[in-house]
Design a protein around this motif. Structure first.
Motif, short mmCIF file in Angstrom:
data_model
loop_
_atom_site.label_atom_id
_atom_site.label_comp_id
_atom_site.label_asym_id
_atom_site.label_seq_id
_atom_site.Cartn_x
_atom_site.Cartn_y
_atom_site.Cartn_z
N LEU A 199 0.81 -1.22 0.00
CA LEU A 199 0.00 0.00 0.00
C LEU A 199 0.85 1.27 0.00
O LEU A 199 0.32 2.38 -0.01
CB LEU A 199 -0.94 0.03 1.21
CG LEU A 199 -1.92 -1.13 1.34
CD1 LEU A 199 -3.00 -0.81 2.36
CD2 LEU A 199 -2.58 -1.47 0.01
N THR A 215 0.64 0.66 10.98
CA THR A 215 -0.26 1.78 10.69
C THR A 215 -1.70 1.30 10.63
O THR A 215 -2.62 2.01 11.03
CB THR A 215 0.16 2.46 9.38
OG1 THR A 215 1.43 3.06 9.59
CG2 THR A 215 -0.82 3.54 8.96
N PHE A 216 -1.89 0.09 10.14
CA PHE A 216 -3.26 -0.44 10.05
C PHE A 216 -3.21 -1.93 10.28
O PHE A 216 -2.19 -2.58 10.05
CB PHE A 216 -3.86 -0.14 8.67
CG PHE A 216 -3.20 -0.92 7.56
CD1 PHE A 216 -1.98 -0.50 7.03
CD2 PHE A 216 -3.77 -2.09 7.06
CE1 PHE A 216 -1.35 -1.22 6.02
CE2 PHE A 216 -3.14 -2.82 6.06
CZ PHE A 216 -1.93 -2.37 5.54
N SER A 217 -4.30 -2.48 10.71
CA SER A 217 -4.41 -3.93 10.69
C SER A 217 -5.43 -4.32 9.62
O SER A 217 -5.16 -5.12 8.75
CB SER A 217 -4.80 -4.48 12.07
OG SER A 217 -5.87 -3.77 12.61
N LYS A 218 -6.59 -3.67 9.62
CA LYS A 218 -7.56 -3.90 8.55
C LYS A 218 -7.48 -2.70 7.61
O LYS A 218 -7.65 -1.56 8.04
CB LYS A 218 -8.96 -4.03 9.16
CG LYS A 218 -10.02 -4.51 8.19
CD LYS A 218 -11.30 -4.87 8.95
CE LYS A 218 -12.38 -5.45 8.06
NZ LYS A 218 -12.57 -4.83 6.77
N ALA A 219 -7.20 -2.94 6.34
CA ALA A 219 -7.02 -1.85 5.38
C ALA A 219 -8.37 -1.25 5.00
O ALA A 219 -9.40 -1.92 5.07
CB ALA A 219 -6.33 -2.37 4.13
N PRO A 220 -8.38 0.03 4.64
CA PRO A 220 -9.63 0.63 4.17
C PRO A 220 -9.95 0.13 2.77
O PRO A 220 -9.23 -0.66 2.18
CB PRO A 220 -9.31 2.12 4.16
CG PRO A 220 -7.86 2.19 3.87
CD PRO A 220 -7.26 0.97 4.53
N PHE A 221 -11.05 0.62 2.22
CA PHE A 221 -11.46 0.33 0.86
C PHE A 221 -10.40 0.85 -0.11
O PHE A 221 -10.07 2.02 -0.10
CB PHE A 221 -12.79 1.04 0.62
CG PHE A 221 -13.34 0.85 -0.75
CD1 PHE A 221 -14.25 -0.16 -1.01
CD2 PHE A 221 -12.96 1.68 -1.79
CE1 PHE A 221 -14.76 -0.34 -2.29
CE2 PHE A 221 -13.47 1.51 -3.07
CZ PHE A 221 -14.37 0.50 -3.31
N ILE A 222 -9.86 -0.05 -0.93
CA ILE A 222 -8.85 0.36 -1.91
C ILE A 222 -9.23 -0.21 -3.27
O ILE A 222 -9.62 -1.37 -3.37
CB ILE A 222 -7.45 -0.15 -1.49
CG1 ILE A 222 -7.01 0.57 -0.21
CG2 ILE A 222 -6.43 0.07 -2.60
CD1 ILE A 222 -5.82 -0.06 0.43
N LYS A 223 -9.11 0.61 -4.30
CA LYS A 223 -9.40 0.13 -5.65
C LYS A 223 -8.10 -0.32 -6.32
O LYS A 223 -7.03 0.22 -6.05
CB LYS A 223 -10.01 1.25 -6.50
CG LYS A 223 -11.29 1.82 -5.93
CD LYS A 223 -12.04 2.64 -6.95
CE LYS A 223 -11.22 3.84 -7.43
NZ LYS A 223 -11.97 4.61 -8.44
#
Lengths: 650, 650
Positions: free
Chosen positions: A312, A327-335
């Motif tokens: 990412l 920074t994250f464990s579950k990623a946001p919506f990504i295209k």
């Protein structure tokens, strides 16, 4: 400007005087293995100068005879004039020839069947999170003149019950022309999200509901594997794997994280994984299966936490600094388009959630595919890759940790070590009396080095035959030409003489290599035992041990127990489950129920940070012995060692 | 290659032999007014060749004397050798000098106050859809080691009650470094969406909750106006306006739609509005107000349906083909970065919903700002821009139509017509006996032409003084040097002699101009009467007439009635409400309640497609008379005409 020519790939590139040879190779996309990323510890980036001079410091990794022949470490070399460089074949072919789980053999089919049963046996449906629907929409008239988009929404509301339909700008731009060229008969690909909501990710002309495809992708630190799936049948249409092109920036996650903090480092790592690794794999699969990239409607990715961050383009340095925060464990919506992946630009990318800084989505996938999350039995799950991750538990609890095993299981930090690609010695036996080895080589090529499973075999055999003692030290009293000592009295065992095989040099294992490997196996064993003991349980309470990861392909369970990598419990309890990360991606792609279940148990897993766990250091030090300081933990091994000793011809 | 030099801007550009001069000007960003987009009907793209030769066909728009002086129509000219071209100042300055509603005068303040009262008087809150919150987040530790993003979400859940928080990849990329540099004290900008859901659109270091800004933007076919707003106070911090740079591709929406169907046409139009028009306005405002573009948290846009399509880069051709279907009425979620607008890349762009193909979000905005939607009285709303849109209704119903008035109100299709910029004659009186005119000029410059309000005055005065009859034909029997006839016996009236003012040529109005203008005013009047009559009502049942749009700035209501543009009802019923589109954007920006209300009534408005409405054509033809075929509809005008006749000195 200076001209640099790389052989045998015949690539020319211009460079500045004083530029680093490894950097030049990287920007010209010449692959030179550099596990330690230029910190001069691994000695793997050896290349040969065949014309011209370079400015290179000496290194203990280059022997005198090699120095005379023109060998240098690329990381340690500056260019000063036009040169021709030869990249040894063991270097450049590594990435492409890697022997990776490809799900095609009979054992792989069995693994595949077992993974699918995790869904079917647990009352979960095989139904992907992405759907297709064919719409025959009424033509607009002067009296029924709502907009194209409102017309599509009206159809979806009235015919299919979707009350809130979303799409993004690129989709809207396609509509006016496409809908008219197809006479208002279109197929939409969409992701329903419950409560009448759905998001359109593709619009196609006519009825294409019979074509719905997805990609499952496992990003390992060392290797990357992918499969292309028919989302209706779950059939594998194509599969592909290769090395992770980030390897040129360091073999393990720590070296890559450090590289990411340098100028353009993060950008280069992201480019390497997306453009140099994943996209070529995808293109290959699309071609093989006759699928267009725009038809890819779903995309599931698993990787360790560092790999997910680098994919990412997220600055990863806090992963390695206490208190080790991702920074994250579950990623946001990504295209797909946001990462420039070769897929429909609107395709939603599902990245499996990380559990901690060093336990990533690949382990969540593995737990899903192996079915520990719903097991009545106590299962120990060991993923042996560039690092080692361990999970222990059953349907009631799951506990996990990461072991800093480093890259030894993939040949890193071992002088003749290499990854499991063509030419790697993968199985070894040594005669108890003559000390002469027999071995098998991947693809039956000329031997180039030893891979992880070969090193395990080799150390186990050396231990049993008395070539080494339980500290890993070579027996000084044996009468064999396979054992020799250098000026510092460091011993080595010769696995293959260069004359026997027509090699450039002997293939050997040194006391230093053995020591490194013992630390790696000690890290894994002590990680597992710490997990088990933290629950006030012991290894005997384990019902099954699942071994996952590329290492496992030709791994000997017996010999792994003999060196103390795995606990000394019944052989029958061990099951090799292959690339469970890719399998978990596949299940997530195919079953929304499985995805939800995986998110649920990932959230509930307990993570133990070993470096901060009381007593772990003692446990680790005790495990840095063959098989262990406390031999009583390995009664079977004690007996084997005794039998070997007894059976010697004296 | 040929060298083309444009004066006085001193721009050089290379061109191919045979290339069209207008095309060359466009790609070199030299502004040449071309309302008809090269279809040879308007004659506005006149330029002077001051050195070199060109290949240009003759045109009736170029008089002999002009031809000799080197004038050509750029659209009709091919380049064949190196040339120097002079672009007349009336051309290039048009766009920048345009006199546009800027909300600063006392009348504008009154309009502003009235618009705000639409919110306050109707129990709606002034509360924007975007919020800021300052978070002081607990630092991570080994025991509390959840990811940065989970940590932010946990705070928002526990402290502010948001259970579902979303962000996109670029935001995630900012987090790890920003959150640590600010010691975990950050301000988030977010858009709550009810039910505990919110989307983060910006993250800043420290406490910046006192700075929350938005932009309201009105995209007209001819002109674009914007304001920068403090979202707490509703204060206007800066305002800016300019011509729409798309003008170079055609004056009205039809010409632009046709241009959009050509190669790169859509792309060029999108570039013109985003990069050549909006972004410069935004930068100017940010500088004036001392606001950084990343601080723009909300962005509301209104435009007619074609402008909305072109802004989003959506193929608009179906808007002009029966059955006149837009691609969208309510736009999906769009980020500023998707359109490359100068704002925080994550800023959500709210585009006011269109009502029909020729009634856009600008009219929805106008209805909101003018308060018709909640009025007890019957209100007729007329927006006089490049087209004319009409709404009639009250709090119980709203009905609307679009009149194909064309660009006449902005000086298009009138030989000496021009937009309301410096040098435009905006008010006219003619002496009833001497036929000598008196006029006022925008910015008191030398006259260059006549703008819309000037043409209305001029025709009304010519009618009353008997210079023209009710068909618009010039009286052949008058003894004045201000009237003359050409070889085809087409009459013209000289408003300004070149000798009087030191002009290149006389400023005149011809019978053809008057005829064109009568058609435009007839379209507006007949549109309004068709709307009213469709409800079986008549003009006397109107309680108020709201006049909106740039035309209104110096418009005379009396004279507009005299020519039959507006119905003959009490003068006191007319209210000039200024740029109601921009006002509506402002309200939408400031008040979520107002935005919801606007979406509600937009959905319920009845649209009448005049071209398909029975009886409309007859109504239109009857209206193509001064003031109307049926003079009894205009009793006041009948009396005025009678009085003027009586008062003549004979």
């Amino acid at each position: 400007m200076i001209n640099i020519r790389f052989q045998p790939m015949d690539i020319n590139i211009q460079a500045e005087t004083g530029e680093n040879l490894l950097d030049i190779a990287r920007r010209s996309e010449v692959y030179i293995d550099a596990p330690c990323n230029g910190s001069l510890t691994c000695g793997k980036c050896k290349v040969k100068v065949i014309e011209g001079k370079v400015d290179s410091s000496s290194s203990h990794h280059i022997k005198d005879i090699e120095l005379k022949a023109g060998y240098v470490l690329a990381c340690n070399t500056k260019v000063v004039e036009d040169i021709i460089i030869e990249v040894p074949s063991g270097q450049s072919s590594d990435m492409l020839g890697m022997k990776i789980e490809d799900l095609s053999g009979p054992r792989d089919q069995e693994i595949f069947r077992r993974a699918r049963s995790q869904v079917l046996d647990n009352d979960m449906r095989f139904s992907s999170y992405v759907k297709k629907d064919y719409l025959e929409i009424e033509l607009p008239t002067l009296d029924d003149n709502i907009s194209d988009w409102d017309r599509i929404r009206r159809y979806l509301r009235n015919q299919l019950g979707y009350t809130q339909v979303f799409c993004r700008l690129p989709m809207l731009r396609k509509i006016p022309t496409l809908i008219r060229e197809s006479d208002f008969k279109i197929t939409i690909t969409h992701i329903p999200r419950g409560h009448g909501r759905t998001t359109i990710v593709n619009i196609e002309m006519g009825d294409t509901t019979n074509r719905l495809y997805g990609v499952a992708l496992d990003i390992g630190t060392t290797s990357v594997a992918a499969c292309l799936v028919d989302l209706y049948e779950g059939k594998l249409l194509a599969k592909a794997s290769s090395g992770n092109a980030q390897m040129k920036y360091g073999a393990d996650v720590i070296h890559r994280i450090i590289y990411a903090t340098k100028n353009d480092g993060l950008e280069n790592l992201n480019h390497a994984i997306v453009h140099e690794t994943i996209n070529p794999l995808l293109k290959k699969m699309y071609q093989e299966a006759g699928v267009d990239k725009d038809e890819i409607a779903a995309f599931v990715v698993a990787g360790n936490t560092t790999m997910s961050h680098l994919l990412l383009g997220i600055y990863p340095n806090n992963l390695r600094l206490e208190p080790y925060i991702p920074t994250f464990s579950k990623a946001p919506f990504i295209k797909a388009s946001e990462l420039e992946l070769e897929a429909n630009p609107e395709t939603f990318l599902y990245i499996l959630p990380s559990i901690a800084s060093y336990v990533g989505g690949d382990i969540a996938a593995g737990v899903l595919a192996s079915g520990i999350w719903n097991s009545e039995e106590n299962i120990l799950f060991i993923d042996l890759g560039t690092n080692g991750e361990i999970v222990f538990g059953n349907k009631d609890f799951l506990i996990t940790c990461a072991c800093s095993a480093g890259p030894a299981f993939e040949g890193g930090e071992i002088s003749c070590g290499m990854r499991a690609s063509g030419g790697a010695i993968e199985r070894v036996e040594i005669d108890n009396n003559t000390y002469i080895p027999k071995f098998s080589i991947i693809y039956n090529e000329k031997p180039k080095g030893i891979c992880g499973s070969g090193i395990i075999d080799l150390i186990a055999e050396m231990l049993k035959t008395g070539l080494i003692d339980r500290r890993g030290k070579i027996n000084r009293d044996l009468n064999t030409d396979r054992i020799r000592f250098d000026e510092y009295n460091i011993g080595e065992y010769v696995l293959a003489f260069k004359e026997e095989w027509g090699l450039g040099e002997d293939i050997t294992i040194t006391e230093i290599d053995i020591d490194n490997f013992i630390k790696a196996k000690g890290a894994v064993y002590s990680g597992g035992s710490t997990l088990i003991h933290s629950l006030e349980m012991d290894f005997n309470m384990i019902d099954k041990v699942y071994i996952a990861g590329g290492i496992g392909n030709s791994l000997s369970i017996e010999k792994s127990i003999e060196i103390g990598l795995f606990p000394d419990i019944e052989i029958e309890k061990f099951v090799y489950i292959g690339n469970s990360s890719l399998m978990g991606c596949y299940l997530t792609l195919m079953s929304e129920d499985a995805r939800r279940k995986m998110e649920e148990f990932s959230n509930q897993m307990t993570y133990i940070e070993l470096s901060a766990y009381p007593g772990y250091m003692d446990e680790f030090i005790s495990a840095c012995f063959l098989p262990h300081t406390d031999i009583q933990r390995f009664p079977t091994v004690e007996k084997i060692l005794h039998d070997y000793k007894t059976n010697k011809v004296t």
